[in-house]
Design an enzyme around this catalytic site. Structure first.
Site, short mmCIF file in Angstrom:
data_model
loop_
_atom_site.label_atom_id
_atom_site.label_comp_id
_atom_site.label_asym_id
_atom_site.label_seq_id
_atom_site.Cartn_x
_atom_site.Cartn_y
_atom_site.Cartn_z
N LYS A 132 0.87 -1.30 0.13
CA LYS A 132 -0.20 -0.11 0.05
C LYS A 132 0.96 1.30 -0.10
O LYS A 132 2.20 1.25 0.55
CB LYS A 132 -0.85 -0.07 1.01
CG LYS A 132 -0.46 -0.28 2.55
CD LYS A 132 0.66 0.34 3.15
CE LYS A 132 0.61 1.83 3.50
NZ LYS A 132 2.05 2.42 3.82
N TYR A 216 -4.25 4.20 6.52
CA TYR A 216 -4.84 3.13 7.66
C TYR A 216 -5.81 3.50 8.18
O TYR A 216 -6.94 2.71 8.39
CB TYR A 216 -3.77 2.86 8.46
CG TYR A 216 -2.38 2.08 8.18
CD1 TYR A 216 -2.61 0.48 8.26
CD2 TYR A 216 -1.37 2.62 7.57
CE1 TYR A 216 -1.24 -0.34 7.64
CE2 TYR A 216 -0.27 2.09 7.09
CZ TYR A 216 -0.24 0.59 7.35
OH TYR A 216 0.80 -0.21 6.76
P1 NAD Z 1 12.48 1.85 2.30
O1 NAD Z 1 12.94 3.28 2.04
O2 NAD Z 1 12.79 1.21 3.42
O3 NAD Z 1 12.45 0.68 1.26
C1 NAD Z 1 12.41 1.13 -0.21
C2 NAD Z 1 13.35 0.33 -1.07
O4 NAD Z 1 13.29 0.77 -2.66
C3 NAD Z 1 14.81 0.43 -0.77
O5 NAD Z 1 15.37 -0.82 -0.78
C4 NAD Z 1 15.38 1.18 -1.88
O6 NAD Z 1 17.00 0.99 -2.21
C5 NAD Z 1 14.49 0.84 -3.14
N1 NAD Z 1 14.53 1.90 -4.27
C6 NAD Z 1 14.60 1.85 -5.34
N2 NAD Z 1 14.57 2.83 -6.34
C7 NAD Z 1 14.37 3.87 -5.40
C8 NAD Z 1 14.24 5.22 -5.38
N3 NAD Z 1 14.37 5.80 -6.53
N4 NAD Z 1 14.28 5.96 -4.46
C9 NAD Z 1 14.19 5.27 -2.96
N5 NAD Z 1 14.39 3.73 -2.93
C10 NAD Z 1 14.27 3.31 -4.09
O7 NAD Z 1 10.70 2.13 2.19
P2 NAD Z 1 9.69 1.19 2.84
O8 NAD Z 1 9.36 1.82 4.25
O9 NAD Z 1 10.20 -0.24 2.91
O10 NAD Z 1 8.55 1.12 1.86
C11 NAD Z 1 8.21 0.73 0.86
C12 NAD Z 1 6.80 0.66 0.21
O11 NAD Z 1 6.42 -0.30 1.38
C13 NAD Z 1 6.15 1.80 0.32
O12 NAD Z 1 5.07 1.98 -0.46
C14 NAD Z 1 5.31 1.80 1.82
O13 NAD Z 1 4.24 2.46 1.89
C15 NAD Z 1 5.20 0.40 1.98
N6 NAD Z 1 4.95 0.11 3.42
C16 NAD Z 1 4.10 -0.68 3.86
C17 NAD Z 1 4.13 -0.94 5.12
C18 NAD Z 1 3.01 -1.90 5.72
O14 NAD Z 1 3.14 -2.14 6.90
N7 NAD Z 1 2.18 -2.48 5.02
C19 NAD Z 1 4.82 -0.40 6.20
C20 NAD Z 1 5.95 0.30 5.60
C21 NAD Z 1 6.09 0.48 4.28
#
Ligand code: NAD
Length: 376
Positions: A132, A216
């Site tokens: 999401k 959420y």
């Molecule tokens: P994060 O920043 O920890 O991870 C993002 C990943 O994408 C990294 O590995 C990064 O290297 C990669 N990436 C590739 N291209 C990129 C770019 N151009 N810029 C930045 N990063 C790039 O983020 P996250 O917190 O893991 O979030 C990722 C997704 O998951 C989002 O859509 C977020 O809304 C969702 N999320 C969901 C939950 C949940 O509980 N369901 C919790 C956190 C995040």
């Protein structure tokens, strides 16, 4: 559990069924013993939790990785026993098509990349679990659904709370009429965002805290009421002195909105990237109230409630509930993996399909419009 036919169709429309409302643990392994193989796309924070969940799920396994950082991918490959030949870059990921160990992908990238990588996964013939918010626009969400339909693959959006015990217990209390006629809901979720987060960039995030964590609260008001919103009214503010929020590409800092539901229930919600707001909701009805704190967290969810019921003795008339959920990380992620794998193995539609993500994108669009914020 007793559900009327009306309750059941409402819950099904919300992507929640009796199977999920039962207090049984995660879905059992398939009799065949077949495990669904997943390629994880984007190895950030949520990907780490999903890999733990998939690894602990009896019908799922991590079989490939897609990353821009080879070293990070090699570390996870060693941890989960993945062959070096199953590590892909963003450029080579379309070669997943030829990898028979991969049945599905998990898209764990910044929001604006969800559409491209979901569509590329579908074109590679793989089922897709997408985090999401589903996308950053209604048009992209529609294109993702169309791509998965045309490739005949399943699409599930990562709405953890649809598979989470305390949220399901709150829904059941409301559906069973414990609170009487629900009239009002309050909810909030926010955090103080770090300065260099991709979340603060409109091109990558497509929106601010509403897209990320406010979603959420929005989704909860829908599953708690079992209704679809009739109207929204919203306000947003940014601190013009805060460099995180005062440039042309910045997202909103704070947003509050109210939702009116067809039955007359009103919900008021807040989200922020400028202040820590523990995720919670409170639901008020004609016979009592319930509250869930840490409602959207990975663990530590706490349900309290107080309501009146018919009882002969006055002392038995008021019910007090106080339930701290003991489930620990990665329980919710195991539930999600179990569910999607089961859908793939048995041909079922996921409880939170692309259409559920699309609905939230349509509502987010309406909330932003009301707050005067232009979406990408
Ligand atoms: P994060 O920043 O920890 O991870 C993002 C990943 O994408 C990294 O590995 C990064 O290297 C990669 N990436 C590739 N291209 C990129 C770019 N151009 N810029 C930045 N990063 C790039 O983020 P996250 O917190 O893991 O979030 C990722 C997704 O998951 C989002 O859509 C977020 O809304 C969702 N999320 C969901 C939950 C949940 O509980 N369901 C919790 C956190 C995040």
């Amino acid at each position: 559990m007793h559900l009327t036919r009306r309750d059941f169709s409402k819950l099904t429309a919300m992507g929640i069924t009796a199977e999920l409302l039962s207090s049984k643990p995660a879905f059992p392994a398939q009799p065949s013993g077949k495990k669904v193989g997943y390629a994880i796309i984007g190895l950030g924070r949520i990907a780490d939790l999903h890999m733990q969940g998939i690894h602990a799920s009896p019908n799922s396994k991590v079989t490939a990785l897609v990353s821009g950082h080879r070293e990070k991918a090699e570390k996870y490959a060693a941890q989960y026993g993945i062959a070096a030949s199953s590590i892909y870059s963003y450029e080579t990921m379309d070669k997943l098509r030829a990898n028979s160990a991969v049945d599905a992908t998990y898209v764990c990238l910044p929001n604006s990349m969800h559409a491209e990588y979901t569509i590329r996964s579908a074109k590679a013939g793989k089922h897709v679990f997408c985090e999401k918010p589903m996308s950053t626009s209604v048009t992209d969400a529609e294109a993702m659904i169309a791509a998965c339909k045309s490739a005949n693959v399943k699409l599930m959006i990562g709405y953890r709370c649809h598979y989470e015990t305390t949220n399901l217990a709150a829904i059941k209390l409301i559906r069973d009429g414990a609170l009487g006629k629900v009239r009002s809901i309050q909810s909030a979720f926010g955090f103080n965002a770090g300065a260099n987060e991709w979340r603060l960039s409109m091109p990558l995030a497509g929106g601010g805290p509403l897209m990320d964590v406010g979603i959420y609260c929005l989704n909860a008001t829908r599953y708690l009421t079992g209704e679809e919103p009739a109207a929204f009214s919203a306000y947003s503010t940014n601190d013009p002195q805060d460099p995180r929020f005062n440039h042309p590409n910045s997202v909103e800092e704070d947003l509050v909105w109210t939702t009116k539901f067809p039955s007359g229930i009103v919900a008021s919600c807040s989200t922020s990237y400028g202040a820590n707001m523990q995720g919670y909701y409170r639901v008020y009805g004609s016979k009592g109230w319930l509250q869930v704190t840490e409602a959207f967290s990975y663990q530590g969810l706490h349900l309290t409630a107080e309501y009146e019921r018919d009882a002969e003795k006055e002392a038995d008339r008021t019910v007090h509930l106080d339930q701290l959920n003991p489930e620990k990380i990665p329980h919710q992620f195991v539930n999600e993996a179990d569910h999607f794998s089961r859908c793939i193995l048995t041909g079922q539609t996921p409880q939170s399909p692309g259409e559920e993500g699309l609905r939230d994108m349509q509502y987010i669009q309406q909330i932003y419009k009301s707050a005067g914020i232009k979406m990408a």
